[in-house]
Design an enzyme around this catalytic site. Structure first.
Site, PDB file in Angstrom:
ATOM      1  N   MET A  93      -1.848 -13.623  -6.553  1.00 19.02           N
ATOM      2  CA  MET A  93      -2.815 -12.871  -7.338  1.00 19.02           C
ATOM      3  C   MET A  93      -3.265 -13.732  -8.514  1.00 19.02           C
ATOM      4  O   MET A  93      -3.439 -14.928  -8.358  1.00 19.02           O
ATOM      5  CB  MET A  93      -2.198 -11.542  -7.790  1.00 19.02           C
ATOM      6  CG  MET A  93      -1.745 -10.657  -6.630  1.00 19.02           C
ATOM      7  SD  MET A  93      -3.123  -9.946  -5.722  1.00 19.02           S
ATOM      8  CE  MET A  93      -3.641  -8.653  -6.835  1.00 19.02           C
ATOM      9  N   CYS A  94      -3.458 -13.187  -9.663  1.00 19.29           N
ATOM     10  CA  CYS A  94      -3.859 -13.860 -10.912  1.00 19.29           C
ATOM     11  C   CYS A  94      -5.374 -13.815 -11.121  1.00 19.29           C
ATOM     12  O   CYS A  94      -6.153 -13.899 -10.172  1.00 19.29           O
ATOM     13  CB  CYS A  94      -3.411 -15.308 -11.009  1.00 19.29           C
ATOM     14  SG  CYS A  94      -1.637 -15.574 -10.822  1.00 19.29           S
ATOM     15  N   THR A  95      -5.743 -13.697 -12.380  1.00 21.56           N
ATOM     16  CA  THR A  95      -7.141 -13.762 -12.805  1.00 21.56           C
ATOM     17  C   THR A  95      -7.221 -14.721 -13.976  1.00 21.56           C
ATOM     18  O   THR A  95      -6.338 -14.736 -14.835  1.00 21.56           O
ATOM     19  CB  THR A  95      -7.652 -12.377 -13.240  1.00 21.56           C
ATOM     20  OG1 THR A  95      -7.457 -11.445 -12.172  1.00 21.56           O
ATOM     21  CG2 THR A  95      -9.120 -12.432 -13.608  1.00 21.56           C
ATOM     22  N   ASP A 152       0.179 -13.195 -12.060  1.00 25.29           N
ATOM     23  CA  ASP A 152       0.569 -12.090 -11.191  1.00 25.29           C
ATOM     24  C   ASP A 152       1.358 -12.657 -10.018  1.00 25.29           C
ATOM     25  O   ASP A 152       0.853 -13.522  -9.281  1.00 25.29           O
ATOM     26  CB  ASP A 152      -0.665 -11.346 -10.665  1.00 25.29           C
ATOM     27  CG  ASP A 152      -1.676 -11.024 -11.755  1.00 25.29           C
ATOM     28  OD1 ASP A 152      -1.244 -10.806 -12.902  1.00 25.29           O
ATOM     29  OD2 ASP A 152      -2.879 -11.001 -11.450  1.00 25.29           O
ATOM     30  N   ARG A 192     -11.451  -8.059  -8.767  1.00 27.99           N
ATOM     31  CA  ARG A 192     -11.095  -8.596 -10.081  1.00 27.99           C
ATOM     32  C   ARG A 192     -12.103  -9.650 -10.538  1.00 27.99           C
ATOM     33  O   ARG A 192     -12.434  -9.740 -11.719  1.00 27.99           O
ATOM     34  CB  ARG A 192      -9.685  -9.184 -10.050  1.00 27.99           C
ATOM     35  CG  ARG A 192      -8.590  -8.128 -10.015  1.00 27.99           C
ATOM     36  CD  ARG A 192      -7.195  -8.733  -9.992  1.00 27.99           C
ATOM     37  NE  ARG A 192      -6.834  -9.302  -8.709  1.00 27.99           N
ATOM     38  CZ  ARG A 192      -6.715 -10.589  -8.435  1.00 27.99           C
ATOM     39  NH1 ARG A 192      -6.924 -11.485  -9.409  1.00 27.99           N
ATOM     40  NH2 ARG A 192      -6.380 -11.004  -7.233  1.00 27.99           N
TER      41      ARG A 192
END
Length: 328
Positions: A1-3, A21, A225
């Site tokens: 994940m991650c943004t 994330d 996202r």
């Protein structure tokens, strides 16, 4: 994940921010890697030219997930599932790196995106697992510098390719070009309300404030996202001071931060935002916010830290704290 995203405030400060994330507990902590620090990649020793700060973990060698160096070059790595491709063997004439070693090389050797463009062909990414994970992480990278220029590095072709990032946002799969095209689906998103419309003699009108954001995706998939962060980054007021700019970045991250329990992987592990970070590439400061607390911890890259011989790790108290107004 991650943004991840970049933001330039009215105070002319440039930031790179990210959520980390992950379903596996990384236990990363802020660490400073000094100048002339010796480390090994693919059994080859190398010394850092520049010192840098980020969040990482010592696994025999340091593994960092993000960071900013003394020249103001900043990077964050994010998961790139089913897209990243690496080489099976090393190349004698290139710098051979495992994917998780790339940030150590980048921050230790490169001072600007202009220099990165010149030297990216030196890199040869090879298949090697992270010891604590037991598998090869599929990664891509967002990079920015003091000029505010932002790029994405992806190896979906097998070679590291520099891609211009005109929106200053990156999430996960699919590839970056797909995400840019997907933004065409959100042409109707706007900060102002839609006007009332008349269907013959019947008037339809917004239920209330915020009608212009109808259709803005609210889920935690990578495309959702990406679209949400792009809209918020483009329109959020950054304030007039550095502190207001940092606060604005965290407010944007609030909208892509994943609470524990709402996103469970197929193996039963809980994918959540383990920490959030804002990297000030102007003042070379690192702002770290762990999941367990609302507190933000600041660490500045200074000469004292840059000139020590060993890496310096920093602990923090993750306890959730409040200010009791009755005590005043």
């Amino acid at each position: 994940m991650c943004t991840s995203l970049t933001l330039t405030s009215h105070a002319n400060h440039h930031f790179l921010a990210r959520t980390m994330d992950f379903g596996f507990q990384l236990d990363g902590r802020p660490v400073v890697i000094p100048r002339n620090y010796e480390w090994k990649h693919q059994q080859e020793a190398q010394k850092t030219k520049y010192g840098f700060i980020g969040t990482g973990r010592n696994l025999g060698e340091y593994f960092l997930a993000d960071g900013v160096n003394e020249k103001g070059l900043a990077v964050a790595e994010l998961y790139f599932l089913n897209e990243a491709k690496y080489h099976e063997s090393t190349h004698e004439e290139k710098v051979n790196l495992a994917p998780h070693e790339f940030i150590m090389w980048l921050l230790g050797q490169i001072g600007s995106i202009a220099q990165l463009r010149e030297r990216i062909t030196e890199i040869h990414l090879v298949e090697e697992a992270i010891p604590m994970l037991g598998f090869i992480p599929p990664l891509h990278f967002i990079v920015t510098d003091k000029t505010g220029e932002t790029v994405v590095l992806e190896s979906d072709s097998g070679e590291m390719v520099v891609k211009d990032n005109p929106v200053g946002v990156m999430t996960n799969s699919p590839d970056f070009g797909w995400h840019l095209k997907n933004l065409n689906n959100y042409l109707s998103i706007q900060p102002t309300n839609f006007s009332a419309k008349k269907i013959e003699e019947y008037v339809i009108q917004p239920f209330g404030q915020g009608s212009g954001t109808f259709g803005l995706p609210g889920g935690y998939t990578s495309p959702e996202r990406f679209a949400r962060a792009t809209f918020l980054r483009a329109l959020t007021s950054t304030g007039e001071t550095v502190e207001e700019g940092i606060n604005a970045v965290f407010k944007i991250l609030d909208n892509v931060t994943i609470p524990k329990g709402v996103n469970i992987k197929d193996d039963g592990s809980i994918d959540y935002t383990q920490y959030r970070a804002v990297l000030d590439v102007t003042e070379l400061a690192y702002y770290f916010n762990p999941y367990e607390s609302q507190e933000v911890f600041k660490l500045t890259l200074d000469e004292a830290l840059l000139n020590v011989k060993e890496a310096t790790e920093f602990t923090y108290d993750p306890t959730f704290k409040t200010t009791n107004l009755n005590a005043n």
